[in-house]
Design a protein around this motif. Sequence first.
Motif, PDB file in Angstrom:
ATOM      1  N   GLU A  61      -6.104 -12.988  11.346  1.00 16.85           N
ATOM      2  CA  GLU A  61      -6.158 -11.720  10.621  1.00 16.85           C
ATOM      3  C   GLU A  61      -5.254 -10.686  11.267  1.00 16.85           C
ATOM      4  O   GLU A  61      -4.528  -9.952  10.576  1.00 16.85           O
ATOM      5  CB  GLU A  61      -7.593 -11.206  10.578  1.00 16.85           C
ATOM      6  CG  GLU A  61      -7.732  -9.871   9.865  1.00 16.85           C
ATOM      7  CD  GLU A  61      -9.132  -9.302   9.957  1.00 16.85           C
ATOM      8  OE1 GLU A  61      -9.335  -8.192   9.436  1.00 16.85           O
ATOM      9  OE2 GLU A  61     -10.020  -9.949  10.563  1.00 16.85           O
TER      10      GLU A  61
ATOM     11  N   ASN B 207      -8.847 -14.590  -0.265  1.00 19.69           N
ATOM     12  CA  ASN B 207      -8.033 -13.562   0.385  1.00 19.69           C
ATOM     13  C   ASN B 207      -6.638 -13.601  -0.201  1.00 19.69           C
ATOM     14  O   ASN B 207      -6.145 -14.659  -0.622  1.00 19.69           O
ATOM     15  CB  ASN B 207      -7.979 -13.768   1.903  1.00 19.69           C
ATOM     16  CG  ASN B 207      -7.316 -15.074   2.303  1.00 19.69           C
ATOM     17  OD1 ASN B 207      -7.954 -16.129   2.277  1.00 19.69           O
ATOM     18  ND2 ASN B 207      -6.039 -15.017   2.667  1.00 19.69           N
TER      19      ASN B 207
ATOM     20  N   THR C 214      -3.555  -5.985   0.984  1.00 20.14           N
ATOM     21  CA  THR C 214      -4.411  -7.146   1.210  1.00 20.14           C
ATOM     22  C   THR C 214      -5.707  -7.003   0.429  1.00 20.14           C
ATOM     23  O   THR C 214      -6.198  -5.892   0.175  1.00 20.14           O
ATOM     24  CB  THR C 214      -4.748  -7.301   2.709  1.00 20.14           C
ATOM     25  OG1 THR C 214      -5.385  -6.119   3.182  1.00 20.14           O
ATOM     26  CG2 THR C 214      -3.497  -7.569   3.532  1.00 20.14           C
TER      27      THR C 214
ATOM     28  N   THR D 215      -9.614  -9.060   0.196  1.00 19.44           N
ATOM     29  CA  THR D 215     -10.484 -10.038   0.848  1.00 19.44           C
ATOM     30  C   THR D 215     -11.873  -9.989   0.235  1.00 19.44           C
ATOM     31  O   THR D 215     -12.402  -8.915  -0.067  1.00 19.44           O
ATOM     32  CB  THR D 215     -10.596  -9.746   2.363  1.00 19.44           C
ATOM     33  OG1 THR D 215      -9.294  -9.708   2.931  1.00 19.44           O
ATOM     34  CG2 THR D 215     -11.405 -10.826   3.067  1.00 19.44           C
TER      35      THR D 215
END
Length: 773
Positions: A58, A165, A770, A772
């Motif tokens: 990550e 993700n 991003t 997730t």
Amino acid sequence: MRKTVFLYTACLAGAVPATAYAQGGDNDAGASEIVVTAQRREQRLQDVPLSVSVVSGEAMQRAGLTSLEDVGARLPAVRIAQAVLADLINVRGVGSGNNPGFEQSVATFVDGVYRARSRSTRAALFDIDRLEVLKGPQTTFFGANAIAGAFNISTRKPGRSFSYNGLTSYDFVTDEHIVEGGLTVPLSETLSLRAAARVMGGKGYVETPTGRGPNNDTLQGRLSIRWEPVSALTSDLRIEGSRSRTKNAFPFEIIGCPPPTPFPLLATSTCARALAANGGSVDDKLNFHSSSPYSFANYDFGEAAWTNALDLAGATLTSTTSYFEHKYTGRLQYAPLTFISPVQPGLDGFPAQSIEKYHQFSQELRFQSAGGGTLEYMFGGYYSRSKIDYASYFGFFFSPFGAIPAAAALGTNASTPLTGELANLQRDDTLSAFASATIRPIENLRINLGARYSSIRKRANRVSGTGTSVNADPATYQPFGTDLQAVFFRILGSEGGQYARPRRRDSDFMPSIGLQYDLTPSLMAYASYTKGFKAGGYAYTSRTNDFEPETVNAYEVGIKGTLLDRRLTFAADLFRMDYNNLQESTVVFINGSPVSLVQNAAQSRSQGAEFNATLRLSRALSLSTDLTYLDSAYKNYPAGACTLIGVATGCQSQNLSGKRRAFSPKYSGNVALNVTLPVGDNEVRLSPSVYFTTAYYQSATADPLLAQDGYAKVDLRLAFGPSDKSWEVALIGKNLTDKTTAGFRQGITGTNGTILAMPEPPRTVGIQFTLTH
């Protein structure tokens, strides 16, 4: 330089604390446990008796780090560079260097599967859980080739719940764009699947006559399946592959054309020809402008790995079966200058085109006890078989070699496009047996024992020749007859024929012993000794050059712990590694042409001190650092290769004893900061970091002309999103101080004193989003 580094560090440390690349993670008030598999079983990082830097997947993803080269630049005493013949991987000033004929001394493992070829590391960082950089020989748990260290990479595995993700990013300087995602789907209570893919491309950051470079397009995908038919059995299957195409892949820049005094500038040199063709001057500064003709690099790989772990009531039997293959084709320019070839118009000066095909099958069986008892143990065996099919073609078009009388008498002339061929077909078989034990004779004391015996058999079939081609295109190569080949071998300093010993077997026993003692429940001290061994082999050069095994005796003492109510986590160690018969890759000039050789340096020593720490002041503030002092030098190397100025003054060899090894800066490290500020229902996350190094050589000749000056570079990430990070938008700046550096330097062909350099990226700024769940 040192003053600059300390000013950067002081500014960051004085502002607020931070998290370094080595730790990553959230700003929890107390220490979060980092779990690693550095000894082939899950352990807390603070319980592992060796030096380890850990970077979470990550953390790398959010920092925009997509390759081991990116990560290595930001870690102390780790240097990874793209060179002409292989990627150079060094840890603590030790690595294998610039020759495709041997495995790297710093080994790379993905889910416990060994990737032997240096080029394969380019595709290693994709959808991963964490990267562990293990420093020093790791022969007991990772094999004979891990004589300097190991990259232990763990991919993301399918879980028991649905998750996904995604990431997309764009860099405004290089036009790099990334779209990647992963999806985990439980198909039943016992079966789960994860699929991940990445599409990545970019135009590059160096201007060349044929466009910007490195101009890359990459597609990579992975399918992972976890099956747990009963509670005692876990079966993990991973299948992945990648296709990468890079235009202008080697945009080498020129430094020093004309070369500085006292190097002569001959009228027939490549630099003089370039000056004549470009009005008397060429761009010879490191400034992201290259005169290199077209180059490319194509890389395809596929890998399948199947790991089965069976719980046998207090012990586990693990089997790992894998198959790996890749194909690399590349073209580069040893004389990256624009000039009219004196052989034929339209030919490049000194192009080289290579093809490598590699196949590897491996099988490991490991039986290990559960952890925590009076006696922990592990034993097992390993077998691998591999085949390397390598061929390179070199176009000697910078000078009319065909007009030399000895060759002309046999039918050549000034327009004959002399081309060299070098091919090698090599098969390797490795057999190993290993065992380890941890004994707890009294409370708080652990005795760690380990050993591995390895036997490596290699068989090589070499082809070396000369002929003609159309601009070094392998498909057009036509060999000369035997008599003419012999003439050109003498002219070029080359050798035909087989290796003196085309079959070899190298074996050795590698023990290790260590002590661990818990000084307090939160403080552990350790000491260890490890013997390492790396088999001999065959150098892929124009000479019939082979090399002998190398060994190392390594010593390490350290302390790890947590203080201040677990707000401070730290580790410190001292190490010494004494290498005998060290395998050293270097480049020497024979009749003006660079020849890569592998030599066995008599002795070298790498020693130093390492320290890393993370201080968590609150959930909003944390500071981390990872620092190394390194002294890596040859102890006894009386017949090393010459510096460039030595070549110009008639040097045949130089005494390198006492001189520093390549890629071994005296000081290097990083300091980083994480700040989290609430903004309504969301957060602003600020993550500045600085990484630095003092000067270091980039060739195994201790040549000041082939050295990188010290520098400090600053990265910054500014992100906004909810506290659960279900989504996030971020600005990412790298090398914001815009330091101009090169990862690799080498003398160019045909002009001694002129340098080619592979520039590293300038200041870049990008945006990232991003998602997730």
